[in-house]
Design a protein around this motif. Structure first.
Motif, short mmCIF file in Angstrom:
data_model
loop_
_atom_site.label_atom_id
_atom_site.label_comp_id
_atom_site.label_asym_id
_atom_site.label_seq_id
_atom_site.Cartn_x
_atom_site.Cartn_y
_atom_site.Cartn_z
N ARG A 79 10.64 16.63 11.38
CA ARG A 79 11.34 15.45 11.90
C ARG A 79 11.86 14.54 10.78
O ARG A 79 12.82 13.79 10.97
CB ARG A 79 10.41 14.67 12.82
CG ARG A 79 10.32 15.25 14.23
CD ARG A 79 9.35 14.49 15.07
NE ARG A 79 9.53 14.79 16.50
CZ ARG A 79 8.57 14.72 17.41
NH1 ARG A 79 7.34 14.38 17.04
NH2 ARG A 79 8.83 14.99 18.67
N THR A 85 17.20 15.34 11.21
CA THR A 85 17.81 14.02 11.32
C THR A 85 19.33 14.09 11.42
O THR A 85 19.95 13.16 11.95
CB THR A 85 17.42 13.12 10.12
OG1 THR A 85 17.84 13.75 8.91
CG2 THR A 85 15.91 12.90 10.10
N ARG A 86 19.95 15.16 10.93
CA ARG A 86 21.41 15.28 10.98
C ARG A 86 21.91 15.93 12.27
O ARG A 86 23.11 16.05 12.48
CB ARG A 86 21.91 16.09 9.78
CG ARG A 86 21.78 15.35 8.45
CD ARG A 86 22.21 16.22 7.29
NE ARG A 86 22.05 15.53 6.02
CZ ARG A 86 22.19 16.12 4.83
NH1 ARG A 86 22.50 17.42 4.76
NH2 ARG A 86 22.03 15.41 3.72
N ARG A 92 18.61 16.26 19.26
CA ARG A 92 17.29 15.80 18.83
C ARG A 92 16.41 15.47 20.04
O ARG A 92 15.21 15.77 20.05
CB ARG A 92 17.41 14.57 17.92
CG ARG A 92 18.07 14.84 16.58
CD ARG A 92 17.71 13.78 15.54
NE ARG A 92 18.00 12.44 16.01
CZ ARG A 92 19.16 11.81 15.87
NH1 ARG A 92 20.17 12.44 15.28
NH2 ARG A 92 19.32 10.57 16.30
#
Length: 345
Positions: A79, A85-86, A92
């Motif tokens: 994470r 994160t992208r 997500r």
């Protein structure tokens, strides 16, 4: 207070009170090291003796090293990484649902301990929602690849290459001729089939049942959605079948004295037996037996609430299979009326 004379016990003042500890010493890198393990407060109690001798014998939980490279560690690292994160926000969120479930159930377990058969069992557990089942395998595979290729953990991707369900048809209830053919099936397959039909459970939950889950007229069945066991009436036919089976361990389909044979082994034996029945048997799976159990309950006139109390199926799924059962019953009634009318005429 009478002070214990046991070796390695030392009292230390903590919070204004003297508390007993087991003092361990060893040498590491040429230096003396020590560790104090808390013991129960009363040195003259049985609880104290049990804790003390567990440490002396090396069986105490306090001596076990915490697992390293756990699923919790892996998920936190993933994470925090740009690989996660992208991702798009919606992606997500979708990943998070599976990641949270894995972390909640297995966060403190070592990643390296997972086996291919366990991944297959997870896949099978969610078979009635094929997309979710596939997501579970895909996310596990993604995490294992991340651990191996990004974190350089010494783990194998045991989820790689497992065949996904993809877009699925509903599992077809078995026809009568295939149920009758169970007399020719391997013993483990026959027993698994009887458990699935008699309990209405998903195959994996039925296969791992133990003898102590059956108590006279009642049995404890697993609600896999909540991971809890509920008490359900045990049909006499299932009780009679199980009473005639030899006991080889704590589980009904035993691998050894303490472990069940497992879903993967039974699924493999089932596929071999199904092949011997010819092409007409190919569309049917072990999960079709659970569907047959629902159809049989509906044909017997059970209400939706009664069916759900046994199988824990969704109302939508019960309605679907009830419509099939009703169609069979109505068609039989209609054809019988037609034949009767022809005879009278």
């Amino acid at each position: 207070m009478k002070r214990s004379q046991k070796p390695y016990v030392q009292f230390k003042k903590v919070g204004g009170r003297l508390r007993p500890y087991y003092r361990m010493t060893w040498f590491q890198d040429g230096r003396r090291r020590e560790r104090f393990i808390p013991l129960p407060d009363d040195p003259d109690s049985e609880e104290f003796d049990r804790a003390y001798w567990a440490i002396r014998s090396g069986t105490s939980e306090a001596l076990k090293k915490p697992e390293r490279d756990t699923w919790g560690d892996l998920i936190r690292a993933y994470r925090a990484h740009p690989k996660f994160t992208r991702l798009a926000y919606s992606t997500r969120r979708s990943y998070d649902r599976i990641l949270n479930e894995i972390a909640e159930k297995n966060g403190d377990k070592a990643v390296r301990s997972i086996t291919r058969s366990q991944v297959r069992a997870i896949h099978a557990k969610y078979v009635e929602t094929p997309r979710r089942a596939d997501w579970m395998v895909q996310i596990i595979s993604l995490l294992l690849n991340f651990a191996r290729n990004t974190l350089d953990w010494n783990v194998e991707n045991v989820a790689e290459g497992i065949e996904l369900y993809g877009k699925q048809r509903e599992f077809e209830p078995w026809p009568d001729w295939m149920v009758s053919a169970l007399d020719t099936a391997p013993a483990a397959v026959r027993t698994a089939a009887e458990l699935i039909l008699g309990t209405g459970q998903r195959p994996n939950a039925a296969i791992i049942m133990r003898h102590d889950h059956f108590r006279g007229e009642w049995m404890d069945v697993l609600d896999e959605k909540t991971d809890t066991r509920i008490e359900v009436y045990s049909p006499p036919s299932l009780r009679a079948f199980l009473a005639a089976q030899p006991k080889r361990g704590t589980h009904i389909i035993a691998k050894n004295l303490t472990e069940p044979l497992g879903y993967s082994a039974i699924e493999k034996a089932f596929r071999g037996w199904r092949t011997g029945l010819g092409a007409k048997a190919k569309p049917y799976t072990l999960h079709g037996l659970r569907k047959l159990a629902i159809v049989r309950l509906a044909e017997a006139g059970c209400t939706d609430a009664q069916i759900q109390s046994i199988t824990n199926q969704t109302p939508e799924m019960i309605a679907y299979y009830r419509s099939r059962a009703n169609r069979k019953r109505l068609s039989k009634s209609a054809m019988t009326m037609m034949e009767r009318n022809k005879t009278e005429t």
